[in-house]
Design a protein around this motif. Structure first.
Motif, mmCIF file in Angstrom:
data_model
loop_
_atom_site.group_PDB
_atom_site.id
_atom_site.type_symbol
_atom_site.label_atom_id
_atom_site.label_comp_id
_atom_site.label_asym_id
_atom_site.label_seq_id
_atom_site.Cartn_x
_atom_site.Cartn_y
_atom_site.Cartn_z
ATOM 1 N N MET A 1 65.035 39.992 -2.932
ATOM 2 C CA MET A 1 64.060 40.908 -2.784
ATOM 3 C C MET A 1 63.799 41.042 -4.330
ATOM 4 S SD MET A 1 63.082 44.970 -2.077
ATOM 5 C CE MET A 1 63.750 45.165 -0.512
ATOM 6 N N ASN A 2 62.680 40.921 -4.979
ATOM 7 C CA ASN A 2 62.499 41.267 -6.165
ATOM 8 C C ASN A 2 62.358 42.400 -7.006
ATOM 9 O OD1 ASN A 2 63.189 38.077 -6.581
ATOM 10 N ND2 ASN A 2 60.836 37.626 -6.151
ATOM 11 N N PHE A 3 62.821 42.751 -8.132
ATOM 12 C CA PHE A 3 62.434 44.198 -7.873
ATOM 13 C C PHE A 3 61.734 43.842 -9.836
ATOM 14 C CE2 PHE A 3 65.942 44.984 -5.847
ATOM 15 C CZ PHE A 3 65.939 46.144 -5.208
ATOM 16 N N LEU A 4 60.929 45.079 -10.209
ATOM 17 C CA LEU A 4 60.106 44.918 -11.193
ATOM 18 C C LEU A 4 60.970 45.414 -12.194
ATOM 19 C CD1 LEU A 4 56.870 46.223 -10.248
ATOM 20 C CD2 LEU A 4 57.040 44.136 -10.641
ATOM 21 N N GLU A 5 61.545 44.483 -13.668
ATOM 22 C CA GLU A 5 62.097 45.395 -14.744
ATOM 23 C C GLU A 5 61.441 46.414 -15.349
ATOM 24 O OE1 GLU A 5 65.248 43.682 -15.271
ATOM 25 O OE2 GLU A 5 64.871 42.062 -13.441
ATOM 26 N N PRO A 6 62.327 47.302 -16.165
ATOM 27 C CA PRO A 6 61.846 47.993 -16.724
ATOM 28 C C PRO A 6 60.819 47.519 -17.931
ATOM 29 C CG PRO A 6 63.842 48.406 -17.024
ATOM 30 C CD PRO A 6 63.458 46.788 -16.135
ATOM 31 N N ALA A 7 60.503 46.541 -18.571
ATOM 32 C CA ALA A 7 59.502 45.641 -19.483
ATOM 33 C C ALA A 7 58.486 45.956 -18.282
ATOM 34 C CB ALA A 7 59.959 44.133 -19.930
ATOM 35 N N PHE A 8 58.455 45.197 -17.208
ATOM 36 C CA PHE A 8 56.990 45.631 -16.195
ATOM 37 C C PHE A 8 56.212 46.701 -16.971
ATOM 38 C CE2 PHE A 8 53.862 46.617 -13.339
ATOM 39 C CZ PHE A 8 53.391 45.886 -12.565
ATOM 40 N N PHE A 9 56.986 47.985 -17.328
ATOM 41 C CA PHE A 9 55.871 49.394 -17.495
ATOM 42 C C PHE A 9 56.118 50.087 -18.757
ATOM 43 C CE2 PHE A 9 58.475 49.473 -13.384
ATOM 44 C CZ PHE A 9 57.025 49.342 -12.081
ATOM 45 N N GLU A 10 56.683 48.433 -20.015
ATOM 46 C CA GLU A 10 56.040 48.906 -21.307
ATOM 47 C C GLU A 10 55.476 47.999 -21.543
ATOM 48 O OE1 GLU A 10 60.116 47.295 -22.088
ATOM 49 O OE2 GLU A 10 61.283 49.001 -21.614
ATOM 50 N N ARG A 11 53.661 48.701 -21.327
ATOM 51 C CA ARG A 11 52.972 47.874 -21.729
ATOM 52 C C ARG A 11 51.508 48.911 -21.536
ATOM 53 N NH1 ARG A 11 51.185 43.698 -17.554
ATOM 54 N NH2 ARG A 11 52.213 45.044 -15.823
ATOM 55 N N GLY A 12 50.399 48.624 -21.995
ATOM 56 C CA GLY A 12 49.919 50.023 -21.705
ATOM 57 C C GLY A 12 48.930 50.038 -20.008
ATOM 58 N N VAL A 13 49.300 51.235 -19.924
ATOM 59 C CA VAL A 13 49.215 52.355 -18.800
ATOM 60 C C VAL A 13 47.657 51.211 -17.296
ATOM 61 C CG1 VAL A 13 47.210 54.420 -19.462
ATOM 62 C CG2 VAL A 13 48.586 54.438 -17.385
ATOM 63 N N VAL A 14 46.739 51.289 -17.984
ATOM 64 C CA VAL A 14 45.870 50.305 -17.023
ATOM 65 C C VAL A 14 46.516 49.820 -17.277
ATOM 66 C CG1 VAL A 14 42.880 49.573 -17.448
ATOM 67 C CG2 VAL A 14 43.868 51.874 -18.793
ATOM 68 N N GLU A 15 46.457 48.771 -18.151
ATOM 69 C CA GLU A 15 47.083 46.985 -17.847
ATOM 70 C C GLU A 15 48.064 47.217 -16.275
ATOM 71 O OE1 GLU A 15 49.541 42.876 -19.811
ATOM 72 O OE2 GLU A 15 48.987 44.988 -20.798
ATOM 73 N N VAL A 16 49.188 47.910 -16.634
ATOM 74 C CA VAL A 16 50.915 48.582 -15.345
ATOM 75 C C VAL A 16 49.659 49.086 -14.173
ATOM 76 C CG1 VAL A 16 52.269 49.027 -15.220
ATOM 77 C CG2 VAL A 16 51.774 48.137 -17.281
ATOM 78 N N ALA A 17 48.769 49.069 -14.058
ATOM 79 C CA ALA A 17 48.211 50.391 -13.315
ATOM 80 C C ALA A 17 47.116 49.083 -12.135
ATOM 81 C CB ALA A 17 47.061 51.019 -13.599
ATOM 82 N N ARG A 18 46.340 47.961 -13.040
ATOM 83 C CA ARG A 18 45.918 47.340 -12.315
ATOM 84 C C ARG A 18 46.860 46.209 -11.973
ATOM 85 N NH1 ARG A 18 41.696 46.386 -17.591
ATOM 86 N NH2 ARG A 18 40.612 47.765 -16.975
ATOM 87 N N ASP A 19 47.754 45.737 -12.571
ATOM 88 C CA ASP A 19 48.654 44.406 -12.747
ATOM 89 C C ASP A 19 49.520 45.387 -11.027
ATOM 90 O OD1 ASP A 19 48.589 43.384 -14.172
ATOM 91 O OD2 ASP A 19 49.229 42.795 -15.206
ATOM 92 N N LEU A 20 50.136 46.463 -10.502
ATOM 93 C CA LEU A 20 50.350 47.068 -9.646
ATOM 94 C C LEU A 20 50.013 47.312 -8.572
ATOM 95 C CD1 LEU A 20 51.673 50.534 -10.815
ATOM 96 C CD2 LEU A 20 53.267 48.134 -10.122
ATOM 97 N N ILE A 21 48.469 46.325 -8.256
ATOM 98 C CA ILE A 21 48.135 45.904 -7.371
ATOM 99 C C ILE A 21 48.030 45.000 -6.369
ATOM 100 C CG2 ILE A 21 45.474 45.283 -6.082
ATOM 101 C CD1 ILE A 21 46.132 48.202 -7.297
ATOM 102 N N GLY A 22 49.313 44.606 -5.446
ATOM 103 C CA GLY A 22 49.238 43.658 -4.472
ATOM 104 C C GLY A 22 51.394 43.863 -4.260
ATOM 105 N N VAL A 23 51.605 44.614 -5.343
ATOM 106 C CA VAL A 23 53.416 44.484 -5.592
ATOM 107 C C VAL A 23 53.063 45.587 -4.585
ATOM 108 C CG1 VAL A 23 54.792 45.916 -6.496
ATOM 109 C CG2 VAL A 23 53.697 44.721 -7.874
ATOM 110 N N GLU A 24 54.705 45.000 -3.557
ATOM 111 C CA GLU A 24 55.123 45.577 -2.759
ATOM 112 C C GLU A 24 56.004 46.638 -2.705
ATOM 113 O OE1 GLU A 24 56.650 44.006 1.861
ATOM 114 O OE2 GLU A 24 58.069 43.843 0.181
ATOM 115 N N LEU A 25 56.301 47.873 -2.053
ATOM 116 C CA LEU A 25 56.935 48.951 -2.531
ATOM 117 C C LEU A 25 57.576 49.337 -0.801
ATOM 118 C CD1 LEU A 25 57.555 51.911 -4.085
ATOM 119 C CD2 LEU A 25 55.233 52.636 -2.727
ATOM 120 N N VAL A 26 59.024 49.815 -1.554
ATOM 121 C CA VAL A 26 59.393 49.408 -0.597
ATOM 122 C C VAL A 26 60.501 50.848 -0.699
ATOM 123 C CG1 VAL A 26 61.805 48.750 1.240
ATOM 124 C CG2 VAL A 26 60.184 47.436 -0.487
#
Length: 126
Positions: A1-26
């Motif tokens: 299973m791949n995990f999102l790295e902290p760097a994924f969340f170290e960007r603009g809030v709107v950009e991250v919100a868009r990029d979370l679409i399609g991510v699986e939450l377990v």
């Protein structure tokens, strides 16, 4: 299973919100694909918890990017958010809805609902 790295969340809030679409939450044997998010900027956004809640501002200052922020809304629904900071614009992302993909029977028991649409179709249902 791949995990999102902290760097994924170290960007603009709107950009991250868009990029979370399609991510699986377990969580605890259940999983769902994120299908809806809302971005709230920490500064200048009256709808963000940081606008009126000192505890939310303290949380943002003391926690690292990607940390879960959960709160009780109107005394009825627990809302799941993720902290974004260190990029262009810090903030919180509300996970509004998931498409359930694993552990549906456990979700049905927890939610006391049968229909798949009723399991994770709103922010108070996660």
């Amino acid at each position: 299973m791949n995990f999102l790295e902290p760097a994924f969340f170290e960007r603009g809030v709107v950009e991250v919100a868009r990029d979370l679409i399609g991510v699986e939450l377990v969580w605890k044997g259940c999983a769902g694909v994120i299908v809806e998010t809302e971005a709230y900027a920490a500064v200048g956004d009256a709808a963000c918890h940081t606008a009126t809640r000192p505890s939310a501002r303290a949380f943002m200052e003391s926690q690292s990017a990607g940390t879960a922020y959960i709160y009780l809304n109107y005394g009825m629904h627990w809302l799941f958010n993720l902290l974004v900071k260190g990029g262009v614009q810090d903030g919180l992302i509300l996970i509004r809805a998931l498409e359930p993909v694993e552990g549906l029977e456990a979700m049905r028991v927890r939610r006391k609902k049968e229909g798949v649409h009723d399991l994770c179709s709103g922010p108070g249902k996660l």
